[in-house]
Design an enzyme around this catalytic site. Structure first.
Site, short mmCIF file in Angstrom:
data_model
loop_
_atom_site.label_atom_id
_atom_site.label_comp_id
_atom_site.label_asym_id
_atom_site.label_seq_id
_atom_site.Cartn_x
_atom_site.Cartn_y
_atom_site.Cartn_z
CD GLU A 191 -3.14 0.93 2.04
OE1 GLU A 191 -3.45 -0.24 2.34
OE2 GLU A 191 -3.87 1.90 2.30
NE ARG A 192 -2.41 5.30 -0.21
CZ ARG A 192 -3.37 5.64 -1.06
NH1 ARG A 192 -3.11 5.80 -2.35
NH2 ARG A 192 -4.59 5.82 -0.65
CE LYS A 313 -6.01 2.83 8.84
NZ LYS A 313 -5.60 2.93 7.41
CD GLU A 317 -7.67 5.95 6.17
OE1 GLU A 317 -6.83 5.05 5.96
OE2 GLU A 317 -7.55 7.11 5.75
NE ARG A 350 -0.57 4.20 11.82
CZ ARG A 350 -1.20 4.52 10.70
NH1 ARG A 350 -2.34 3.95 10.37
NH2 ARG A 350 -0.71 5.44 9.90
NE ARG A 367 -7.99 13.10 7.45
CZ ARG A 367 -7.65 12.41 6.38
NH1 ARG A 367 -8.44 12.44 5.30
NH2 ARG A 367 -6.56 11.68 6.35
CE LYS A 391 -1.27 8.66 9.11
NZ LYS A 391 -1.98 8.61 7.81
CG ASP A 396 -3.07 11.11 5.43
OD1 ASP A 396 -2.08 10.54 5.90
OD2 ASP A 396 -3.90 10.52 4.72
CD GLU A 418 2.31 6.62 11.31
OE1 GLU A 418 1.81 6.09 12.32
OE2 GLU A 418 1.74 6.61 10.20
CD GLU A 424 -0.65 8.28 0.91
OE1 GLU A 424 -0.15 7.89 1.98
OE2 GLU A 424 -1.87 8.27 0.68
CD1 TRP A 574 -12.31 10.58 0.36
CD2 TRP A 574 -11.44 9.45 2.08
NE1 TRP A 574 -12.40 9.25 0.08
CE2 TRP A 574 -11.87 8.52 1.11
CE3 TRP A 574 -10.86 8.97 3.26
CZ2 TRP A 574 -11.74 7.14 1.28
CZ3 TRP A 574 -10.71 7.60 3.42
CH2 TRP A 574 -11.16 6.70 2.44
O1 GCW Z 1 -2.25 8.38 4.12
C1 GCW Z 1 -3.27 7.47 4.26
C2 GCW Z 1 -3.13 6.51 3.13
C3 GCW Z 1 -3.68 5.14 3.40
C4 GCW Z 1 -3.10 4.65 4.72
C5 GCW Z 1 -3.52 5.62 5.82
C6 GCW Z 1 -2.92 5.28 7.18
C7 GCW Z 1 -2.46 2.45 5.39
O2 GCW Z 1 -3.72 7.07 1.99
O3 GCW Z 1 -3.33 4.32 2.33
O4 GCW Z 1 -3.47 3.34 5.03
O5 GCW Z 1 -3.06 6.90 5.52
O6 GCW Z 1 -2.01 5.97 7.59
O7 GCW Z 1 -3.39 4.36 7.82
#
Ligand code: GCW
Length: 712
Positions: A191-192, A313, A317, A350, A367, A391, A396, A418, A424, A574
Site C-alpha cells: 500500500e502506497r 490501526k 478507515e 495509532r 478532520r 502522525k 495526513d 510517525e 505518498e 474524506w
Molecule cells: O495516508 C493514508 C493513506 C492510506 C493509509 C492511511 C494510514 C495504510 O492514503 O493508504 O493506510 O493513511 O495511515 O493508515
C-alpha cells in the site's frame, strides 16, 4: 580469560559475498564495497562475543578480504593493529598495545561523559596513540560503532580526531512496512509503495529471498534503525494469520534481521479474537478475549523471544476497533498491552482516527481536530507499554502541515512521532523530494513556544521513556530498493535523524552521498557532490512550490494521490477541503470564527495561528480562509504568490534536470538513466501542477498575473 577461539579470521573464515556486490538484482545503496575501503585496508581486532559481535566480525572480514587488511578475534598473542572494536566487559587480552588502547578509551570516556555507561546501543570512538578504538557496553553498540567507522572513512584513523560519544537519542527507531501478504485488489502488494513489490511477501506467500532481507537489515542497521513492522496496518485475512497459523513466516524474518539488531513487530487486527480465535466478540472487557490475547501472545514469544510487539490501526478507515463495543482507545490499547507486558513487548497504537464518511456540506466537522479530540482526554490512562503513534501533522503526511497538537497534549503518555518516508504525497518516488529538512523542522519545533521542549524531546520522553520515531517505509523489491535512486537518501536520513534528531539534514545528506557515491570510485567527486546538493538540498521546498499552496494541502488526484486535481477531494467524504471560491481560499480553523482547531495548541502557538496577521505564510491557508488579495508577510498577495511559486517551481525542476545531465558518464549508468527518466516525469508532472493550479485560481479569482505570464 575465557575460552575464546583465537583465530586469524582472514585465513579461516568463509565469508559469503554480500548480496548487492556482484548481484545485478540489487543496488548496494549506502553500503557499496568501496565505502569499506578505509576500514578494509586496516589491521582490525575485534574483542567480545555475541551474535552482533559475529556480525561485526563478518562485516570487517568481508572488507579486509576485499581490501587487503587483516582481522583478529580476541587473539591471545601480540598483534599490531590499527583499529580495535571491543566490548567494555570483555576479558583482558595478553596484548599490551590493545590493553593500553582500552584504558585510553576508558579515560576518554571519563573526559567526555564522566565515565557514564554507553548503554545498549551506544559507543565511544577514540584515538589511543596509533590506534583507533571503538568501545561499547553491548554488542549492538559495537555494530553501530563499526558503521560509524565506515561513515568516517579515512577520518576514523585521523590521529587528531577527538574522542566522540554516540548514544541514540531515541530508543526505538522504527520502520512500518505497509506491505500486504496477499495482493490487495486496489492497493496492490504494498500500500502506497512506489518501489515495486514487497521484500517480504509475494502473492500471498513469503517472498523467500532471505539474502535480500538480510541485506536490507544491514542497510537499516547502518542508518540506525532497530525495529520494523513487516505487514500493513490495514490487516486483511491473510495478514491477520501472521499472528497465529503463519507465525513461522514472521519467525523466519526475525531470525534473519536479528544479527543486525533489528526487532520485528507485527500489525494485528483488533478483531483477531473473532477472526482467528472463533470468539463472538473482541470486547476488551470480555475475559475470554483477554485470555485469547494472553495465550496468543505467549505463543508468539515462544517462537520469537525478542519480538517487539503489536502495531494497531483501530477504528480508522474501516479497520475494527474498541468503538464497536462502546469502549475507548485506552481500553483497546491496554488490552493488547496487558498481553505483551510479561515479555517486555509494546503496543504501537495509532492516533490516526477520524470520520472518513464526512459530508462536505458539514462545516462543523474538521478532520484536523479528530486525533486530539479522541486522544487528548485519554492522557494518563494508557499502560506504560503502550506507545501512542501520532502522525507528525494533524491531517495526513501533506507536504506542509503544522505539527500535530496531540504531540503536546499528552504529557502522561508515551508518544511516537510517525513520519512517511514513502512519498505518498511528496512525489511518489518519481519526483526528487529530499524530506530531511521537513523532518528536521518537525523535530525541532517547540510546541510550547520558542526555546521550550521540542518534538524530538517528546519522542525521547523523560529519562528516555518516550515512544521514539516511526516512519512508513519507502522500500520494495526494486533494483534500487526505492524506485528513485535518490529516494534512498530519505530512508538513510530517517534512520540518522531517529538516532540523533539534532543532526543537520544537509550534513546527513552529505554523509549519504559520500557512502553511496564514494569519492574514491567517482570521477570528479566534488562536482558530483556539489551537483547532488544543488538538486536535492532544497527539493522539498521546490516540490511545495509547484503543488498545493500555503499549507492548504491535498489537491491531488483521488485514490492514487499522484498529480494535480484541485477539486478532486472538494466534494468527497474524506474531510480534506480547500474551500476556494471567487473571493478567497483556505480553511478557517481559528477559534474566533472557524473550527477551533488552532485552540488545540498550547497558548503560544494557539495565539500565533489564530490570526492571519501572525500565522506563518507557509501555513496560512491551513488555518485561515483569506481573500486572494491578502498580503503575506513576504509582501506578495496570496494570488501572486500562487502564480510566482508555481512558475518558479517548474523552472527549478527544469534546472535540476539540466544539472543531472552534467553527471552523465560520471556515475553508474544505471543510476544515471533511472534518475534521468524520473526527472523527465517530474518536469512533466510539475508543469501539469503549475498549469492546473494557476489556471484554476485565475479562473476563480479573475485576477491576472502581475508579470503577465501565460496562464491558460
Ligand atoms: O495516508 C493514508 C493513506 C492510506 C493509509 C492511511 C494510514 C495504510 O492514503 O493508504 O493506510 O493513511 O495511515 O493508515
Amino acid at each position: 580469560m575465557n575460552a575464546h577461539e583465537s583465530t586469524d579470521l582472514e585465513e579461516s573464515m568463509f565469508v559469503a559475498e554480500p548480496l548487492g556486490v556482484e548481484d545485478p538484482r540489487v543496488h548496494p545503496a549506502w553500503l557499496p564495497p568501496e565505502a569499506f575501503r578505509a576500514l578494509g585496508a586496516r589491521r582490525v581486532l575485534v574483542h567480545g562475543d555475541g551474535l552482533l559481535v559475529d556480525t561485526v566480525l563478518d562485516e570487517v572480514t568481508r572488507a579486509c578480504t576485499r581490501y587487503g587488511g587483516r582481522v583478529w578475534h580476541s587473539p591471545s598473542w601480540d598483534v599490531e593493529v590499527d583499529l580495535v572494536l571491543t566490548l567494555r566487559d570483555a576479558d583482558e587480552l595478553p596484548n599490551s598495545a590493545v590493553e593500553a588502547a582500552r584504558s585510553a578509551a576508558e579515560a576518554a570516556l571519563v573526559d567526555v561523559a564522566d565515565g557514564a555507561t554507553l548503554g545498549d546501543e551506544g559507543f565511544l570512538l577514540a584515538r589511543a596513540g596509533e590506534l583507533t578504538v571503538v568501545l561499547a557496553d553491548a554488542p549492538a553498540g559495537l555494530l553501530y560503532g563499526l558503521f560509524h567507522v565506515v561513515r568516517l572513512c579515512a577520518g576514523a584513523f585521523d590521529p587528531a580526531r577527538p574522542p566522540e560519544l554516540h548514544r541514540p537519542a531515541l530508543r526505538r527507531r522504527m520502520l512500518n512496512h505497509w506491505d500486504n501478504v496477499a495482493v490487495h485488489p486496489v492497493m496492490g502488494q504494498v500500500e502506497r509503495g512506489y518501489a515495486g513489490g514487497s521484500i517480504f511477501w509475494a502473492g500471498g506467500r513469503p517472498r523467500g529471498d532471505l539474502a535480500r532481507i538480510r541485506e536490507y537489515g544491514r542497510l537499516l542497521a547502518a542508518s540506525g534503525i532497530n525495529a520494523i513492522s513487516v505487514n500493513n496496518v490495514n490487516v486483511g485475512r491473510a495478514e491477520a494469520m501472521l499472528l497465529t497459523d503463519r507465525l513461522g513466516d514472521v519467525t523466519e524474518i526475525a531470525d534473519v534481521l536479528r544479527p543486525y539488531g533489528i526487532r520485528v513487530h507485527l500489525s494485528v487486527t483488533f478483531a483477531a479474537p473473532v477472526v482467528l480465535g472463533g470468539l463472538t466478540s473482541a470486547d476488551p472487557f470480555d475475559e475470554d478475549v483477554r485470555a485469547w490475547w494472553a495465550a496468543t501472545t505467549r505463543r508468539v514469544y515462544e517462537r520469537i523471544d525478542d519480538f517487539g510487539g503489536y502495531l494497531v490501526k483501530a477504528d480508522s478507515e474501516g479497520q475494527p476497533g474498541p468503538f464497536t463495543y462502546g469502549r475507548d482507545h485506552a481500553d483497546g490499547a491496554n488490552l493488547l498491552a496487558e498481553a505483551l507486558a510479561p515479555y517486555g513487548g509494546v503496543v504501537h497504537w495509532r492516533a490516526f482516527v477520524y470520520n472518513h464518511h464526512q459530508d462536505w456540506r458539514d462545516r462543523s466537522t474538521d478532520r484536523a481536530r479528530a486525533a486530539y479530540d479522541h486522544f487528548a482526554p485519554l492522557d494518563g490512562r494508557f499502560r506504560t507499554n503502550v506507545v501512542l503513534q501520532v502522525k507528525f501533522g494533524p491531517v495526513d503526511f501533506q507536504t506542509r502541515e503544522p505539527v500535530s497538537p496531540v504531540l503536546a497534549a499528552m504529557p502522561a503518555t508515551r508518544i511516537a512521532v510517525e513520519l512517511q518516508v514513502t512519498q505518498e504525497y511528496t512525489g511518489q518516488q518519481r519526483h526528487v523530494c529530499h524530506l530531511g529538512p521537513c523532518w528536521s523542522e518537525v523535530l525541532r519545533f517547540a510546541p510550547w513556544g520558542p526555546g521550550g521542549r521540542t518534538i524530538a524531546d517528546v519522542a525521547t520522553g523523560e529519562a528516555g521513556t518516550g515512544g521514539g520515531l516511526v516512519a512508513v517505509a519507502n522500500t520494495g523489491d526494486d533494483l534500487f530498493w526505492t524506485g528513485h535512486p535518490l529516494a534512498q537518501a530519505n530512508l538513510y536520513t530517517f534512520g540518522r535523524l531517529a538516532w540523533d534528531p539534532r543532526l543537520d539534514a544537509t550534513a546527513v545528506l552529505d554523509e549519504w552521498m559520500t557512502l553511496t557515491f564514494p569519492p574514491s570510485a567517482t570521477a570528479e567527486p566534488e562536482l558530483v557532490r556539489r551537483t547532488l546538493h544543488e538538486i536535492m538540498d532544497d527539493s522539498w521546498r521546490t516540490y511545495e512550490r509547484y503543488t498545493a499552496p500555503l499549507g492548504v494541502g491535498f489537491m491531488v488526484h483521488p485514490g492514487d494521490h499522484y498529480g494535480p486535481d484541485v477539486d478532486g477531494y472538494e466534494y468527497s467524504r474524506w474531510g480534506t477541503y480547500h474551500f476556494a471560491d471567487r473571493d478567497g481560499v483556505g480553511v478557517d480553523r481559528s477559534r474566533a470564527s472557524g473550527t477551533g482547531f488552532a485552540g488545540q495548541y498550547p497558548p503560544y502557538w494557539a495565539d500565533v495561528y489564530e490570526s492571519p496577521q501572525t500565522c506563518p505564510d507557509e501555513l496560512l491557508l491551513f488555518f485561515h480562509h483569506v481573500p486572494y488579495t491578502h498580503v503575506l508577510h513576504s509582501g506578495s498577495t496570496v494570488i501572486q504568490h500562487i502564480y510566482d511559486t508555481h512558475f518558479a517551481g517548474v523552472e527549478e525542476v527544469a534546472v535540476m534536470r539540466r544539472r543531472w545531465q552534467t553527471l552523465n558518464g560520471m556515475i553508474d549508468p544505471t543510476v544515471y538513466e533511472r534518475v534521468a527518466e524520473r526527472l523527465d516525469e517530474q518536469v512533466r508532472c510539475a508543469t501539469e501542477w503549475r498549469d492546473q493550479i494557476n489556471t484554476y485560481f485565475f479562473r476563480k479569482s479573475g485576477i491576472p498575473d502581475a508579470r503577465g505570464r501565460r496562464i491558460h
